[in-house]
Design a protein around this motif. Structure first.
Motif, PDB file in Angstrom:
ATOM      1  N   LEU A  57     -80.573  31.032 -20.825  1.00 24.07           N
ATOM      2  CA  LEU A  57     -81.374  31.293 -19.626  1.00 24.07           C
ATOM      3  C   LEU A  57     -82.200  32.560 -19.836  1.00 24.07           C
ATOM      4  O   LEU A  57     -81.650  33.596 -20.195  1.00 24.07           O
ATOM      5  N   TRP A  58     -83.516  32.481 -19.642  1.00 28.70           N
ATOM      6  CA  TRP A  58     -84.317  33.694 -19.851  1.00 28.70           C
ATOM      7  C   TRP A  58     -85.196  34.059 -18.665  1.00 28.70           C
ATOM      8  O   TRP A  58     -85.587  35.216 -18.528  1.00 28.70           O
ATOM      9  N   ASN A  59     -85.528  33.074 -17.807  1.00 27.78           N
ATOM     10  CA  ASN A  59     -86.234  33.416 -16.561  1.00 27.78           C
ATOM     11  C   ASN A  59     -85.188  33.511 -15.463  1.00 27.78           C
ATOM     12  O   ASN A  59     -84.501  32.529 -15.181  1.00 27.78           O
ATOM     13  N   ASP A  60     -85.088  34.676 -14.823  1.00 30.60           N
ATOM     14  CA  ASP A  60     -84.024  34.886 -13.826  1.00 30.60           C
ATOM     15  C   ASP A  60     -83.930  33.725 -12.835  1.00 30.60           C
ATOM     16  O   ASP A  60     -82.855  33.338 -12.420  1.00 30.60           O
ATOM     17  N   LYS A  61     -85.111  33.204 -12.461  1.00 29.22           N
ATOM     18  CA  LYS A  61     -85.099  32.246 -11.348  1.00 29.22           C
ATOM     19  C   LYS A  61     -85.184  30.787 -11.805  1.00 29.22           C
ATOM     20  O   LYS A  61     -85.340  29.889 -10.987  1.00 29.22           O
ATOM     21  N   TYR A  62     -85.085  30.527 -13.078  1.00 24.94           N
ATOM     22  CA  TYR A  62     -85.176  29.146 -13.555  1.00 24.94           C
ATOM     23  C   TYR A  62     -84.088  28.298 -12.895  1.00 24.94           C
ATOM     24  O   TYR A  62     -82.937  28.734 -12.759  1.00 24.94           O
ATOM     25  N   SER A 105     -79.499  35.517 -20.601  1.00 22.93           N
ATOM     26  CA  SER A 105     -80.509  36.478 -21.055  1.00 22.93           C
ATOM     27  C   SER A 105     -81.625  36.604 -20.017  1.00 22.93           C
ATOM     28  O   SER A 105     -82.811  36.543 -20.367  1.00 22.93           O
ATOM     29  N   PRO A 106     -81.279  36.755 -18.733  1.00 19.59           N
ATOM     30  CA  PRO A 106     -82.341  36.851 -17.725  1.00 19.59           C
ATOM     31  C   PRO A 106     -83.224  38.069 -18.021  1.00 19.59           C
ATOM     32  O   PRO A 106     -82.724  39.180 -18.184  1.00 19.59           O
ATOM     33  N   CYS A 107     -84.534  37.795 -18.113  1.00 16.51           N
ATOM     34  CA  CYS A 107     -85.432  38.807 -18.688  1.00 16.51           C
ATOM     35  C   CYS A 107     -85.470  40.103 -17.889  1.00 16.51           C
ATOM     36  O   CYS A 107     -85.655  41.179 -18.464  1.00 16.51           O
ATOM     37  N   SER A 108     -85.267  40.052 -16.590  1.00 17.56           N
ATOM     38  CA  SER A 108     -85.430  41.285 -15.817  1.00 17.56           C
ATOM     39  C   SER A 108     -84.241  42.238 -16.008  1.00 17.56           C
ATOM     40  O   SER A 108     -84.258  43.366 -15.507  1.00 17.56           O
ATOM     41  N   TYR A 109     -83.217  41.787 -16.723  1.00 16.28           N
ATOM     42  CA  TYR A 109     -82.072  42.653 -17.043  1.00 16.28           C
ATOM     43  C   TYR A 109     -81.854  42.835 -18.557  1.00 16.28           C
ATOM     44  O   TYR A 109     -81.282  43.826 -18.975  1.00 16.28           O
ATOM     45  N   THR A 110     -82.243  41.835 -19.331  1.00 18.44           N
ATOM     46  CA  THR A 110     -81.802  41.848 -20.745  1.00 18.44           C
ATOM     47  C   THR A 110     -82.946  41.882 -21.756  1.00 18.44           C
ATOM     48  O   THR A 110     -82.681  41.819 -22.952  1.00 18.44           O
ATOM     49  N   LYS A 144     -73.571  35.528 -11.058  1.00 22.53           N
ATOM     50  CA  LYS A 144     -74.471  34.800 -10.150  1.00 22.53           C
ATOM     51  C   LYS A 144     -75.313  33.725 -10.846  1.00 22.53           C
ATOM     52  O   LYS A 144     -76.013  32.974 -10.184  1.00 22.53           O
ATOM     53  N   PHE A 145     -75.208  33.632 -12.168  1.00 25.52           N
ATOM     54  CA  PHE A 145     -76.068  32.677 -12.864  1.00 25.52           C
ATOM     55  C   PHE A 145     -75.383  31.360 -13.208  1.00 25.52           C
ATOM     56  O   PHE A 145     -76.015  30.449 -13.718  1.00 25.52           O
ATOM     57  N   GLY A 146     -74.075  31.267 -12.980  1.00 24.56           N
ATOM     58  CA  GLY A 146     -73.375  30.028 -13.303  1.00 24.56           C
ATOM     59  C   GLY A 146     -72.575  30.162 -14.580  1.00 24.56           C
ATOM     60  O   GLY A 146     -72.577  31.213 -15.219  1.00 24.56           O
ATOM     61  N   ALA A 167     -65.521  42.758 -14.667  1.00 28.84           N
ATOM     62  CA  ALA A 167     -66.555  43.022 -13.656  1.00 28.84           C
ATOM     63  C   ALA A 167     -66.015  43.960 -12.574  1.00 28.84           C
ATOM     64  O   ALA A 167     -66.749  44.785 -12.022  1.00 28.84           O
ATOM     65  N   SER A 168     -64.710  43.864 -12.275  1.00 26.65           N
ATOM     66  CA  SER A 168     -64.137  44.689 -11.206  1.00 26.65           C
ATOM     67  C   SER A 168     -64.092  46.177 -11.587  1.00 26.65           C
ATOM     68  O   SER A 168     -63.910  47.028 -10.731  1.00 26.65           O
TER      69      SER A 168
END
Ligand code: TNX
Length: 503
Positions: free
Chosen positions: A369-374, A389-394, A428-430, A469-470
């Motif tokens: 995954l590279w576009n956060d909202k795909y 790999s959402p681009c706005s973070y990675t 949040k991405f699955g 994560a916690s």
């Protein structure tokens, strides 16, 4: 080391007792923030479970090593001791013990590290033992000092995700073998375990394919404007694969198909459709203009099969990346399914960028995954798992700060500062196998620039990929990471001087 000393001082003064020192999620005020930070080990990624007993142990100038089967871990430990000028002596009173055990709770990569009146490390695998040594390495100074004081501690540590990766785009601008080796060394200090090499794109072809020598004769000689050309010979790849394996890093090769293929088309014009006039090499920064001619299956599929067979021979990775990004063609879904099938027939599993989710793939095919909202939901429903790999973070080709020269900002105009990268909520991405940050190289043309884009942000990839994560807490993360500056210096990293770290 400074933090460890401070920890000990705080414990000795206030009495730490026998309690967990996992960083709490919310620090309540300045005083408790200081106390919390003082009780932390200066380790990134933060271990799953840390309990200190409030004491300290001095690592003496000579120790005996006891090892039951941790080959690479033993080498790493010996290297660490020699850097600190600690000698090995089988008659020494103090020991460091590496033991292979059988404990389901530790999985394939976890370990226990206990420091009392000696150091005892146990894990199911050499990998786990190796990671324990990396933790110890971070708890000790980067170079020799007069004495080495360690807190008495029991650490049990297992990763959240099996995939903790980084992608280097060596296609737009090449990175030499020496850089890749140094990068693998640096990754291993942070327990990163997947190095994805983007080996082909419009601007270059970077891996020798014996059956098609023009790929590197022509495609290896080209690069993005201002960037470096070059390629890895098969002998160099084999050497790199082995070098990486000794550091528990898997090299994941990507041949980007069927788009992003101008370098291949320039080498073998017959792979392009007959009406295509742009047949030379390309050094611009446009994307999405080239493709293998999908209406010439008799030409392109044998080529794809030959290339992927040599790739599979070179790279032992279970996963082979077939690209699949940024192309529009009615035959695209069919191509992806067929290419993924070729990978499966070769005994491996394909990875495709998110767009590949439109193809009728087996659910074991990984999607990156590279576009956060795909909208990846339909693919998740079919059972696919993601590399996040959402681009706005990675996307570490984006600025360390807004407006950093020679960085992209198409995904996020403010760039991807350290804190932004750290704020990613992986849940949040699955369903994911893990996280991977990416450094595209249209604007990254030297080793020093690559260092600046990768560090210190790669420590975020490591922590999000490994730690619970916690336990996430940016203040504490920056305190621990700033403590590791001497380690990054010792590795000769030209990192971005991140203000949040006081660098
Ligand atoms: C998008 S992310 C691309 C790359 C570029 C990058 C620049 C992806 C799968 N494709 O081709 O290099 O943006 O940030």
């Amino acid at each position: 080391m400074r933090l460890i000393t401070a920890t000990l001082a705080a414990c000795l003064l206030a009495g730490c007792g026998s309690h967990s020192t996992q960083p709490p999620q919310e620090a309540e005020g300045t005083q408790s923030q200081i106390e919390n930070s003082m009780q932390q080990l200066g380790v990134v990624p933060y271990p799953t479970d840390v309990s200190t007993t409030g004491g300290q142990w001095t690592l003496p100038a000579s120790v005996q090593l006891l090892n039951s089967g941790g080959d690479t871990a033993l080498l790493a430990l010996q290297e660490l001791l020699s850097q600190l000028h600690i000698t090995q002596d089988p008659t020494a009173a103090a020991s460091i013990e590496l033991s292979l055990i059988n404990d389901d709770a530790l999985g394939a990569e976890g370990y226990r590290l206990s420091i009392a009146d000696g150091i005892s490390i146990s894990a199911n695998t050499d990998t786990g033992l190796f990671y324990a040594v990396q933790t110890l390495r971070q708890m000790l100074p980067a170079s020799s000092e007069a004495t080495y004081q360690l807190p008495t501690v029991e650490i049990t540590d297992t990763p959240t995700y099996p995939w903790r990766g980084n992608m280097l785009d060596v296609a737009r601008s090449f990175l030499p073998v020496e850089y890749v080796k140094a990068h693998i060394d640096r990754m291993s200090l942070f327990k990163l375990n997947r190095l994805h090499l983007h080996l082909s794109d419009d601007q270059g072809w970077r891996v020798e394919i014996k059956k098609y020598p023009k790929l590197t004769e022509i495609g290896g000689a080209s690069a993005v404007e201002g960037g470096r050309s070059g390629f890895y010979s098969q002998a160099e790849i084999r050497d790199l694969v082995q070098y990486a394996a000794q550091r528990h890093v898997t090299l994941v090769p990507e041949i980007d198909l069927p788009g992003h293929t101008q370098a291949a088309l320039a080498a073998y014009n017959e792979l392009a459709c007959d009406d295509v006039t742009r047949l030379g090499t390309y050094s611009g920064k446009e994307v999405g203009f080239s493709k293998l001619c999908l209406t010439k299956p008799d030409v392109i599929y044998p080529w794809v099969e030959d290339v992927l067979s040599e790739i599979v021979d070179l790279f032992p990775s279970d996963y082979i990346h077939i690209g699949g990004d940024e192309i529009k063609d009615p035959l695209y879904p069919e191509f992806i399914a067929r290419a993924a099938g070729i990978v499966a027939d070769l005994g491996r599993t394909a990875i495709a960028w998110e767009e590949g989710s439109v193809a009728d793939n087996e659910p074991d095919v990984l999607l990156q995954l590279w576009n956060d909202k795909y909208d990846i939901q339909p693919a998740l429903e079919r059972g696919h798992k993601l590399i996040l790999s959402p681009c706005s973070y990675t996307y570490y080709d984006h600025g360390n700060y807004q407006g950093q020269p020679n960085t992209y900002d198409w995904c996020r105009k403010e760039g991807v500062p350290l804190q932004r990268a750290y704020s990613m909520d992986t849940s949040k991405f699955g369903a994911a196998v893990g996280i991977e940050s990416a450094m595209w190289s249209e604007l990254v043309h030297t080793d020093a620039t690559a260092d600046n884009r990768l560090w210190p942000r790669l420590a975020v990839t490591a922590e999000l990929g490994w730690s619970q994560a916690s336990d996430k807490n940016y203040e504490q993360f920056t305190q621990r990471l700033s403590n590791l500056q001497a380690h990054l210096d010792a590795l000769n990293i030209h990192y971005y001087p991140e203000p949040d770290l006081g660098w």
